[in-house]
Design an enzyme around this catalytic site. Structure first.
Site, mmCIF file in Angstrom:
data_model
loop_
_atom_site.group_PDB
_atom_site.id
_atom_site.type_symbol
_atom_site.label_atom_id
_atom_site.label_comp_id
_atom_site.label_asym_id
_atom_site.label_seq_id
_atom_site.Cartn_x
_atom_site.Cartn_y
_atom_site.Cartn_z
ATOM 1 N N LYS A 135 1.082 4.166 -2.869
ATOM 2 C CA LYS A 135 0.722 5.564 -2.614
ATOM 3 C C LYS A 135 1.929 6.496 -2.772
ATOM 4 C CE LYS A 135 -3.740 5.301 -1.947
ATOM 5 N NZ LYS A 135 -4.704 6.045 -2.785
ATOM 6 N N TYR A 158 0.849 -1.208 0.000
ATOM 7 C CA TYR A 158 0.000 0.000 0.000
ATOM 8 C C TYR A 158 0.877 1.248 0.000
ATOM 9 C CZ TYR A 158 -3.727 3.284 1.259
ATOM 10 O OH TYR A 158 -4.625 4.344 1.265
HETATM 11 P P1 NAI Z 1 -13.765 3.293 -0.007
HETATM 12 O O1 NAI Z 1 -13.450 1.837 0.074
HETATM 13 O O2 NAI Z 1 -15.047 3.789 0.504
HETATM 14 O O3 NAI Z 1 -13.672 3.812 -1.521
HETATM 15 C C1 NAI Z 1 -12.873 3.232 -2.491
HETATM 16 C C2 NAI Z 1 -13.737 2.966 -3.708
HETATM 17 O O4 NAI Z 1 -12.888 2.526 -4.774
HETATM 18 C C3 NAI Z 1 -14.767 1.858 -3.471
HETATM 19 O O5 NAI Z 1 -16.073 2.323 -3.767
HETATM 20 C C4 NAI Z 1 -14.332 0.737 -4.406
HETATM 21 O O6 NAI Z 1 -15.419 -0.006 -4.946
HETATM 22 C C5 NAI Z 1 -13.579 1.512 -5.471
HETATM 23 N N1 NAI Z 1 -12.631 0.677 -6.192
HETATM 24 C C6 NAI Z 1 -11.699 -0.161 -5.675
HETATM 25 N N2 NAI Z 1 -11.042 -0.808 -6.651
HETATM 26 C C7 NAI Z 1 -11.568 -0.360 -7.833
HETATM 27 C C8 NAI Z 1 -11.308 -0.670 -9.191
HETATM 28 N N3 NAI Z 1 -10.387 -1.567 -9.559
HETATM 29 N N4 NAI Z 1 -12.015 -0.014 -10.137
HETATM 30 C C9 NAI Z 1 -12.970 0.884 -9.788
HETATM 31 N N5 NAI Z 1 -13.267 1.197 -8.510
HETATM 32 C C10 NAI Z 1 -12.577 0.581 -7.541
HETATM 33 O O7 NAI Z 1 -12.555 4.000 0.722
HETATM 34 P P2 NAI Z 1 -12.072 5.516 0.807
HETATM 35 O O8 NAI Z 1 -11.438 5.645 2.098
HETATM 36 O O9 NAI Z 1 -13.146 6.446 0.421
HETATM 37 O O10 NAI Z 1 -10.924 5.516 -0.288
HETATM 38 C C11 NAI Z 1 -10.801 6.481 -1.319
HETATM 39 C C12 NAI Z 1 -9.333 6.743 -1.558
HETATM 40 O O11 NAI Z 1 -8.788 7.377 -0.396
HETATM 41 C C13 NAI Z 1 -8.492 5.487 -1.803
HETATM 42 O O12 NAI Z 1 -7.570 5.758 -2.850
HETATM 43 C C14 NAI Z 1 -7.756 5.317 -0.489
HETATM 44 O O13 NAI Z 1 -6.543 4.639 -0.638
HETATM 45 C C15 NAI Z 1 -7.562 6.760 -0.071
HETATM 46 N N6 NAI Z 1 -7.267 6.991 1.335
HETATM 47 C C16 NAI Z 1 -8.182 6.650 2.298
HETATM 48 C C17 NAI Z 1 -7.885 6.886 3.642
HETATM 49 C C18 NAI Z 1 -8.829 6.545 4.749
HETATM 50 O O14 NAI Z 1 -8.436 6.630 5.913
HETATM 51 N N7 NAI Z 1 -10.055 6.164 4.489
HETATM 52 C C19 NAI Z 1 -6.600 7.492 4.024
HETATM 53 C C20 NAI Z 1 -5.737 7.828 2.924
HETATM 54 C C21 NAI Z 1 -6.086 7.578 1.641
#
Ligand code: NAI
Length: 258
Positions: free
Chosen positions: A167, A163
């Site tokens: 990132k 991860y």
């Molecule tokens: P989340 O799990 O709610 O959203 C991620 C979304 O990406 C999901 O809806 C999922 O279906 C979609 N997804 C995953 N693989 C995919 C693919 N191959 N094609 C299309 N869609 C895909 O989680 P969150 O937290 O909203 O994550 C959004 C971004 O924020 C991610 O890049 C995550 O790494 C980043 N992030 C999140 C943090 C947190 O604490 N929640 C902290 C730092 C970064």
């Protein structure tokens, strides 16, 4: 800025958001729609992303949905075509789809398939989206790409090397693309969220001990909300950020300065 001008900050703009079925992506899509944009929500989770766009329309916003697998170049191309077909062009792209990794385990036991899935989704997926979006942005006079990086684009933590590598890669890709695209009038930046309460973090913070440990690790003393990240994304995409190019904006309650 008056309420009226805030609400119309993205009037007439077409915005594509990946990973928009929930969490940060959905909060971002809602925020853009609330400020006048026509929003294309894209995600691999068909049911949730279509429900999400319907929810925005129910609240008076302009939104449509597309299914995409960001690891598949053809699927990504179809997503951009769908966005352009829906609203006649593309002005802003938010590349936010991502997956977490399992935490812990010995370094030498990292599964190669797991490694590849993390890199394919978080890093190559961001690249594939940007590559497909750029011609559409150029054609429409689009102005901004915002990627979702992470606190783990800036620092490391034990037990999640894939991860963290993915990132850190998003950070490098953001800076490199920013230089390559600024002559076309496209500003590329990223947000670097800390601990944010989304479906990705839900299973981790279900344990009250872990939740309170994360809360106390963040200097601000709490976990962040998806809306707080969305507001940073909107800022980077807006004309107020006209001189901001290739930066990672931390949205982490002070974690990065620890
Ligand atoms: P989340 O799990 O709610 O959203 C991620 C979304 O990406 C999901 O809806 C999922 O279906 C979609 N997804 C995953 N693989 C995919 C693919 N191959 N094609 C299309 N869609 C895909 O989680 P969150 O937290 O909203 O994550 C959004 C971004 O924020 C991610 O890049 C995550 O790494 C980043 N992030 C999140 C943090 C947190 O604490 N929640 C902290 C730092 C970064």
């Amino acid at each position: 800025m008056s309420e009226r001008s805030r609400r119309s900050r993205f009037d007439g703009r077409v915005v594509l958001v990946t990973g928009a079925a929930g969490g940060i992506g959905l909060a971002t899509a809602r925020a853009f729609a609330g400020e006048g944009a026509s929003v294309v929500l894209a995600d691999r989770d068909r049911e949730r992303v279509f429900a999400a766009s319907e929810g925005i329309r129910d609240h008076g916003g302009e939104a449509t949905a597309a299914t995409v697998d960001v690891t598949d170049p053809d699927s990504v191309g179809d997503m951009v075509t769908a966005a352009v077909d829906a609203y006649g062009g593309l002005h802003i792209a938010v590349n936010n789809a991502g997956i977490p990794s399992a935490i812990g385990g010995a370094f030498e036991d990292i599964d190669v398939d797991d490694w590849r899935q993390l890199i394919d989704t978080n890093l190559t997926g961001t690249f594939l989206c940007m590559r497909a979006e750029v011609p559409a942005l150029r054609a429409a006079g689009g102005t901004a790409i915002v990627n979702t990086a992470s606190i783990q684009s800036l620092v490391a933590a034990p037990g999640m090397p894939a991860y963290i590598a993915s990132k850190h890669g998003v950070a490098g890709l953001t800076k490199a693309a920013a230089l390559d695209l600024i002559a076309s009038g496209i500003r590329v930046n990223a947000v670097a969220p800390g601990f944010i309460e989304t479906p990705m973090l839900t299973p981790v913070i279900a344990d009250p001990g872990i939740r309170s440990s994360l809360e106390s690790t963040a200097p601000i003393g709490r976990i962040g909300s998806p809306d707080e990240v969305a507001q940073a994304i909107l800022f980077l995409a807006s004309d107020a950020a006209a001189y901001i190019v290739g930066t990672l904006l931390s949205v982490d309650g002070g974690l990065a300065v620890l």
